[in-house]
Design an enzyme around this catalytic site. Structure first.
Site, short mmCIF file in Angstrom:
data_model
loop_
_atom_site.label_atom_id
_atom_site.label_comp_id
_atom_site.label_asym_id
_atom_site.label_seq_id
_atom_site.Cartn_x
_atom_site.Cartn_y
_atom_site.Cartn_z
CG HIS A 83 -2.15 1.02 0.89
ND1 HIS A 83 -1.94 2.35 0.79
CD2 HIS A 83 -3.57 0.64 0.95
CE1 HIS A 83 -3.09 2.86 0.79
NE2 HIS A 83 -4.13 1.90 0.83
N GLY A 165 4.65 22.63 8.97
CA GLY A 165 5.83 22.00 9.40
C GLY A 165 6.87 21.92 8.10
CG HIS A 170 9.35 12.35 12.27
ND1 HIS A 170 10.08 11.13 12.53
CD2 HIS A 170 9.04 13.17 13.46
CE1 HIS A 170 9.94 11.13 13.86
NE2 HIS A 170 9.64 12.12 14.44
CB THR A 172 11.53 7.30 12.03
OG1 THR A 172 11.27 7.89 13.06
CG2 THR A 172 13.15 7.14 12.16
CB ALA A 173 7.02 9.64 12.12
N GLY A 174 7.79 10.40 9.03
CA GLY A 174 7.54 10.74 7.59
C GLY A 174 6.61 11.93 7.90
#
Length: 306
Positions: A83, A165, A170, A172-174
């Protein structure tokens, strides 16, 4: 917005293989007044979908807390799946149920996005009715290139930078895509066990609106559980009814030399889309209207995981 307004939120997280991680994320959403309606994990898509509903302010807080917990627990640099995704808390749509308009849901989405950035340092793109730019109304346009591609593009191209932002994602969190929309039905159909992914992709191309197919239908062909599948998002089931979608996919499958297997429903559907005698419903194994219709589930929510 009325005092007893109810809004639904259906956050999608880029984690479908570790039940403990998903349980922690869902537990973080436990806010007074918020009802847990459904959640499921899909290992092949490496994705989980949660449905909550309740008063707008409380649901917004639950969604923000979930985004923060996902950023803490999911590392996109280590995550793969069929996905498309750009974030740990990948998509956070707000859906008006009663007592508020889509425009009011969009305002709530904007507030949620700002809080996700301020509290957790995860940049946000707005889509759907909450989109700040016309080229970000469609989710697939925002997610183009996925995490890996967008991570580079956001630094080089001002047009790809987050709405809140950034400009860098981010680590690792995108980034999260937060928006407002009407009811969406996430409906997948497996093809015959002998079918190839090329057949699923051809059917998806023929049916999706962006290729000149059916209005309100987004579709891709994927391999799920080792089988070819047509994975669809139905964005307007009033415009294009579910039985018509099912019959069209069946006809396209025949033209492409295959046939349909069972159906799969991710999340819930509104009562207006349900017909107990419809073939598309009958081909979903163990479909339970008490569990899968949102109006029924609101009166009988799930227990929060511990």
């Amino acid at each position: 917005m009325t005092p007893d307004a109810i809004i639904e939120c259906v956050p999608n997280f880029s984690e479908g293989t570790h039940p403990d991680i998903v349980r922690h994320i869902v537990s973080a959403m436990q806010v007074d007044g918020v009802r847990l309606l459904d959640y499921s994990l899909d290992p092949d898509h490496n994705r989980s979908v949660v449905t909550i509903a309740g008063p707008p302010a409380q649901v917004m807080e639950a969604a923000v807390l979930a985004a923060g917990k996902a950023a803490q627990l999911i590392d996109l640099t280590q995550q793969t799946g069929v996905h498309p995704r750009i974030g740990a808390a990948d998509v956070i749509p707000f859906v008006p149920v009663s007592g508020l308009s889509l425009a009011e849901a969009a305002m709530l989405a904007r507030q949620a996005g700002l809080q996700i950035w301020r509290r957790f340092g995860v940049p946000v793109y707005f889509y759907g009715a909450a989109a700040a730019r016309p080229d970000r109304v469609q989710l697939e346009d925002v997610r183009r290139g996925q995490f890996e591609g967008l991570r580079e593009a956001a630094l080089k191209d001002a047009a790809r930078r987050p709405d809140v932002g950034g400009p860098e994602l981010h680590e690792t969190a995108g980034a999260s895509v937060v928006g407002a929309r009407s009811f969406l039905i996430a409906y997948n159909i497996y093809l015959d066990e002998r079918a190839e992914i090329t057949q699923a992709r051809a059917i998806a191309r023929d049916i999706r609106a962006s290729s000149g197919g059916m209005q309100g239908v987004k579709a891709i062909g994927v391999l799920a559980n080792g089988r070819a599948q047509v994975s669809m998002n139905i964005t307007d089931f009033h415009l294009t009814p579910m039985p018509k979608i099912h019959s069209t996919v069946a006809e396209l499958a025949r033209r492409h030399g295959t046939s349909l297997g069972e159906g799969e429903l991710i999340g819930l559907i509104p009562a207006a889309a349900y017909d107990a005698e419809a073939r598309w419903i009958k081909e979903i194994p163990s479909f339970d209207p008490e569990q899968k219709i949102i109006e029924n589930r609101l009166n009988n929510p799930m227990a929060w995981p511990s």
